[in-house]
Design a protein around this motif. Structure first.
Motif, short mmCIF file in Angstrom:
data_model
loop_
_atom_site.label_atom_id
_atom_site.label_comp_id
_atom_site.label_asym_id
_atom_site.label_seq_id
_atom_site.Cartn_x
_atom_site.Cartn_y
_atom_site.Cartn_z
N UNK A 82 -7.75 5.86 8.32
CA UNK A 82 -7.60 6.98 7.40
C UNK A 82 -6.47 6.65 6.43
N UNK A 83 -6.82 6.56 5.14
CA UNK A 83 -5.83 6.21 4.12
C UNK A 83 -5.09 4.92 4.46
N UNK A 84 -5.88 3.93 4.96
CA UNK A 84 -5.30 2.63 5.26
C UNK A 84 -4.53 2.57 6.57
N UNK A 85 -4.56 3.67 7.33
CA UNK A 85 -3.82 3.72 8.60
C UNK A 85 -4.75 4.10 9.73
N UNK A 86 -4.61 3.41 10.86
CA UNK A 86 -5.46 3.71 12.01
C UNK A 86 -4.97 4.98 12.70
N UNK A 87 -5.89 5.94 12.82
CA UNK A 87 -5.54 7.21 13.46
C UNK A 87 -6.62 7.59 14.48
N UNK A 88 -6.21 8.42 15.42
CA UNK A 88 -7.15 8.95 16.42
C UNK A 88 -7.61 10.32 15.95
#
Length: 221
Positions: A82-88
């Motif tokens: 999400x937006x270049x960042x890995x999120x759960x």
């Protein structure tokens, strides 16, 4: 009395190969049950009856349940960029569950004065001739109640000593407690339909041909 988890663990240890799942009940009764695999169900049932600590020697009632094909939505955690960042994040999935029939047994101990312990079995599908093992040889009180499930739901109990209809007549077609059962418009004992039966039967009557001008014919003195 032992918890359901303890009963499950001891039954699986006593019957090698047995697979038992705890089925939760989200309803007001909050009465979880043990789902037995059909191959080892009879051996597990005998363990529940004969184990000195349990002595579940009385089957108070047996109930049939019809589960049609259904979809269940589940929310699971998945990792996404999400937006270049890995999120759960939460993701909703839909699981298709094929239909099946169940037999549910409520067990008590007259000896130890405890219960109930609820056990259940499931058929492979809802097809005609779906089968489950009979518990009549373990709890005699299951005989008539398994016959009811056979009669009303169509489950055939392997090993039952007298499996035949108990509420409907021998010539009756289908199983009236199935959720997709359709009541016939007429029965053989009511050859001339009337009242509510007549209204349903009219849907299948052919319209009578009318002669030209028949609607204008009036009786002559």
């Amino acid at each position: 009395m032992e918890s359901l988890d303890e009963i499950k663990a001891r039954a699986e240890a006593a019957v090698p190969g047995a697979r038992i799942d705890i089925v939760l009940n989200p309803g007001p009764a909050n009465q979880p049950s043990l789902l037995l695999d059909n191959e080892h169900a009879s051996a597990v049932a005998r363990f529940l009856r004969d184990d000195p600590a349990l002595r579940l020697d009385f089957c108070s009632n047996v109930t049939g349940v019809d589960w049609r094909d259904r979809s269940v939505k589940k929310t699971v955690k998945v990792k996404k960029i999400v937006n270049g960042e890995e999120k759960e994040v939460d993701e909703t999935t839909e699981e298709k569950i094929p239909g099946y029939l169940e037999a549910v047994y409520h067990l008590y101990s007259m000896t130890q004065k405890h219960g109930p312990v609820v056990i259940r079995m499931r058929t492979a599908d809802r097809a005609e001739g779906a089968r489950l093992p009979s518990f009549t040889s373990i709890w005699r009180s299951a005989e008539f109640q398994e016959r009811e499930i056979f009669d009303l739901y169509g489950v055939r109990f392997d090993g039952h000593p007298d499996l035949r209809r108990i509420l409907m007549w021998d010539e009756f077609v289908d199983h009236p407690m199935r959720k997709d059962y359709r009541e016939p418009d007429d029965y053989e004992y009511e050859p001339t339909p009337h009242d509510d039966v007549l209204e349903k039967a009219r849907q299948h009557y052919r319209p009578r041909p009318q002669l030209d001008g028949a609607e204008n014919i009036t009786a002559q003195p």
